[in-house]
Design an enzyme around this catalytic site. Structure first.
Site, PDB file in Angstrom:
ATOM      1  N   GLY A  34       0.821  -1.213   0.000  1.00 24.66           N
ATOM      2  CA  GLY A  34       0.000   0.000   0.000  1.00 24.66           C
ATOM      3  C   GLY A  34       0.850   1.256   0.000  1.00 24.66           C
ATOM      4  O   GLY A  34       2.089   1.199   0.014  1.00 24.66           O
ATOM      5  N   SER A  35       0.160   2.406  -0.013  1.00 25.62           N
ATOM      6  CA  SER A  35       0.886   3.676  -0.116  1.00 25.62           C
ATOM      7  C   SER A  35       1.642   4.008   1.168  1.00 25.62           C
ATOM      8  O   SER A  35       2.701   4.649   1.114  1.00 25.62           O
ATOM      9  CB  SER A  35      -0.085   4.808  -0.475  1.00 25.62           C
ATOM     10  OG  SER A  35      -1.117   4.897   0.489  1.00 25.62           O
ATOM     11  N   THR A  36       1.138   3.588   2.318  1.00 26.33           N
ATOM     12  CA  THR A  36       1.854   3.841   3.579  1.00 26.33           C
ATOM     13  C   THR A  36       3.091   2.951   3.659  1.00 26.33           C
ATOM     14  O   THR A  36       4.180   3.402   4.037  1.00 26.33           O
ATOM     15  CB  THR A  36       0.922   3.594   4.784  1.00 26.33           C
ATOM     16  OG1 THR A  36      -0.339   4.199   4.525  1.00 26.33           O
ATOM     17  CG2 THR A  36       1.509   4.184   6.061  1.00 26.33           C
ATOM     18  N   ASP A  86       2.732  -3.286   8.179  1.00 28.84           N
ATOM     19  CA  ASP A  86       1.717  -3.141   7.123  1.00 28.84           C
ATOM     20  C   ASP A  86       0.737  -2.029   7.480  1.00 28.84           C
ATOM     21  O   ASP A  86       0.580  -1.667   8.650  1.00 28.84           O
ATOM     22  CB  ASP A  86       0.974  -4.475   6.929  1.00 28.84           C
ATOM     23  CG  ASP A  86       0.224  -4.544   5.604  1.00 28.84           C
ATOM     24  OD1 ASP A  86       0.292  -3.578   4.816  1.00 28.84           O
ATOM     25  OD2 ASP A  86      -0.428  -5.577   5.351  1.00 28.84           O
ATOM     26  N   GLY A  87       0.056  -1.535   6.482  1.00 29.07           N
ATOM     27  CA  GLY A  87      -0.993  -0.538   6.658  1.00 29.07           C
ATOM     28  C   GLY A  87      -2.334  -1.200   6.908  1.00 29.07           C
ATOM     29  O   GLY A  87      -2.427  -2.414   7.126  1.00 29.07           O
ATOM     30  N   ALA A  88      -3.393  -0.388   6.868  1.00 30.65           N
ATOM     31  CA  ALA A  88      -4.757  -0.914   7.036  1.00 30.65           C
ATOM     32  C   ALA A  88      -5.742   0.086   6.450  1.00 30.65           C
ATOM     33  O   ALA A  88      -5.421   1.265   6.275  1.00 30.65           O
ATOM     34  CB  ALA A  88      -5.062  -1.157   8.509  1.00 30.65           C
ATOM     35  N   ASP A  89      -6.942  -0.418   6.182  1.00 28.84           N
ATOM     36  CA  ASP A  89      -8.016   0.453   5.704  1.00 28.84           C
ATOM     37  C   ASP A  89      -8.847   0.989   6.862  1.00 28.84           C
ATOM     38  O   ASP A  89      -9.411   2.077   6.775  1.00 28.84           O
ATOM     39  CB  ASP A  89      -8.893  -0.314   4.708  1.00 28.84           C
ATOM     40  CG  ASP A  89      -8.077  -0.766   3.516  1.00 28.84           C
ATOM     41  OD1 ASP A  89      -7.513   0.103   2.829  1.00 28.84           O
ATOM     42  OD2 ASP A  89      -7.959  -1.986   3.290  1.00 28.84           O
ATOM     43  N   GLU A 108      -0.902 -10.890   2.775  1.00 30.50           N
ATOM     44  CA  GLU A 108      -0.716 -10.083   3.993  1.00 30.50           C
ATOM     45  C   GLU A 108      -1.079 -10.898   5.231  1.00 30.50           C
ATOM     46  O   GLU A 108      -0.368 -10.870   6.240  1.00 30.50           O
ATOM     47  CB  GLU A 108      -1.579  -8.824   3.921  1.00 30.50           C
ATOM     48  CG  GLU A 108      -1.093  -7.831   2.859  1.00 30.50           C
ATOM     49  CD  GLU A 108      -2.015  -6.643   2.661  1.00 30.50           C
ATOM     50  OE1 GLU A 108      -1.548  -5.629   2.118  1.00 30.50           O
ATOM     51  OE2 GLU A 108      -3.207  -6.709   3.027  1.00 30.50           O
ATOM     52  N   LYS A 126      -7.991   6.427   9.349  1.00 31.80           N
ATOM     53  CA  LYS A 126      -8.294   4.978   9.391  1.00 31.80           C
ATOM     54  C   LYS A 126      -8.872   4.537  10.743  1.00 31.80           C
ATOM     55  O   LYS A 126      -9.322   3.391  10.877  1.00 31.80           O
ATOM     56  CB  LYS A 126      -7.018   4.168   9.110  1.00 31.80           C
ATOM     57  CG  LYS A 126      -6.249   4.557   7.846  1.00 31.80           C
ATOM     58  CD  LYS A 126      -6.979   4.159   6.606  1.00 31.80           C
ATOM     59  CE  LYS A 126      -6.236   4.477   5.322  1.00 31.80           C
ATOM     60  NZ  LYS A 126      -5.006   3.774   5.099  1.00 31.80           N
TER      61      LYS A 126
HETATM   62  C1  5RP Z   1      -3.641  -3.687   0.864  1.00 28.44           C
HETATM   63  C2  5RP Z   1      -3.955  -3.187   2.217  1.00 28.44           C
HETATM   64  C3  5RP Z   1      -3.411  -1.854   2.619  1.00 28.44           C
HETATM   65  O1  5RP Z   1      -2.682  -2.008   3.800  1.00 28.44           O
HETATM   66  C4  5RP Z   1      -4.539  -0.902   2.851  1.00 28.44           C
HETATM   67  O2  5RP Z   1      -5.337  -0.849   1.683  1.00 28.44           O
HETATM   68  C5  5RP Z   1      -4.026   0.494   3.223  1.00 28.44           C
HETATM   69  O3  5RP Z   1      -3.418   1.086   2.111  1.00 28.44           O
HETATM   70  P1  5RP Z   1      -2.820   2.553   2.137  1.00 28.44           P
HETATM   71  O4  5RP Z   1      -1.611   2.513   3.012  1.00 28.44           O
HETATM   72  O5  5RP Z   1      -2.500   2.832   0.699  1.00 28.44           O
HETATM   73  O6  5RP Z   1      -3.860   3.500   2.667  1.00 28.44           O
HETATM   74  O7  5RP Z   1      -4.611  -3.813   3.010  1.00 28.44           O
HETATM   75  O8  5RP Z   1      -4.307  -4.886   0.588  1.00 28.44           O
END
Ligand code: 5RP
Length: 218
Positions: A34-36, A86-89, A108, A126
């Site tokens: 993801g972008s983060t 990792d990031g998250a939504d 993931e 988030k």
């Molecule tokens: C990818 C994910 C990402 O961690 C989630 O979508 C967050 O993304 P971003 O850092 O771009 O906001 O679960 O499958």
């Protein structure tokens, strides 16, 4: 981009850079998508000589890691990982997550399960009290798309096929709208039982251990 939660891009960068604090010398680092996480990978490149390598959760992250000259290892040969970043939504106060907005949820979840510590890096937008405002991604075997969708309707959700998206594993994604997920552990368990479901984007049975909002641990 700024909104009611502040400068989102700046917080993503801060979180990605702050996650370096948790990377110990000699570690094999589990890397999300993801972008983060992209900010984290850029920061990791600065210390690449003091880590053994990375296990990646997606083709996208693999390409970025390799571009920086960071060795990407196969999870089967890497053994248990000390750390996964990792990031998250979405993230609730118990560090339970919705993930899969980038369609990388299956790998993931595998890499997170292999790691002793999961550090989740997010911006303030988030954070939620109850998961479900973000549509819940579910990776399915393609032939099971309609079957799983009918089961989701019975459970009160509104399934939407992410048409045109094929995951790194050759599968499809259904995004479920309209759920207020009061008990994410129970829902994750229930959805995991449906024939054709590969991975549910709830990370509740194995939540994050540490959550960084920008550079602040919460
Ligand atoms: C990818 C994910 C990402 O961690 C989630 O979508 C967050 O993304 P971003 O850092 O771009 O906001 O679960 O499958």
């Amino acid at each position: 981009m700024s909104n009611a939660h502040g400068d989102i891009a700046a917080q993503k960068r801060q979180a990605g850079e702050a996650a370096l604090r948790y990377v110990e010398d000699g570690a094999i680092v589990g890397v999300g998508t993801g972008s983060t996480v992209a900010f984290f990978i850029d920061a990791l490149a600065g210390v690449k000589d003091r880590i053994k390598g990375a296990v990646s959760s997606s083709e996208q992250s693999t390409a970025q890691l390799k571009k920086h000259g960071i060795e990407v290892l196969d999870l089967n040969g890497a053994g248990p990982l000390a750390i996964y970043i990792d990031g998250a939504d979405e993230c609730d106060p118990h560090k339970r997550l919705i993930k899969g907005g980038g369609a990388a949820l299956t790998r993931e979840k595998i890499v997170a399960a292999a790691a002793a510590k999961f550090v989740c890096i997010i911006d303030a937008s988030k954070q939620v009290d109850v998961l479900g405002r973000f549509p819940l991604p579910i990776e399915v075997i393609p032939m099971a798309r309609s079957l799983v969708s009918r089961e989701i309707v019975k459970l009160g959700g509104q399934p939407v096929w992410r048409d045109g998206v094929v995951t790194d594993n050759g599968n499809w994604i259904i995004d479920v709208h309209g759920w207020r997920i009061a008990d994410p552990v129970a829902l994750e368990r229930e959805l995991n039982q449906l024939a054709g479901v590969v991975t549910v984007g709830l990370f509740a049975q194995r939540p994050a251990d540490v959550v960084l909002v920008g550079d602040r641990e919460v």
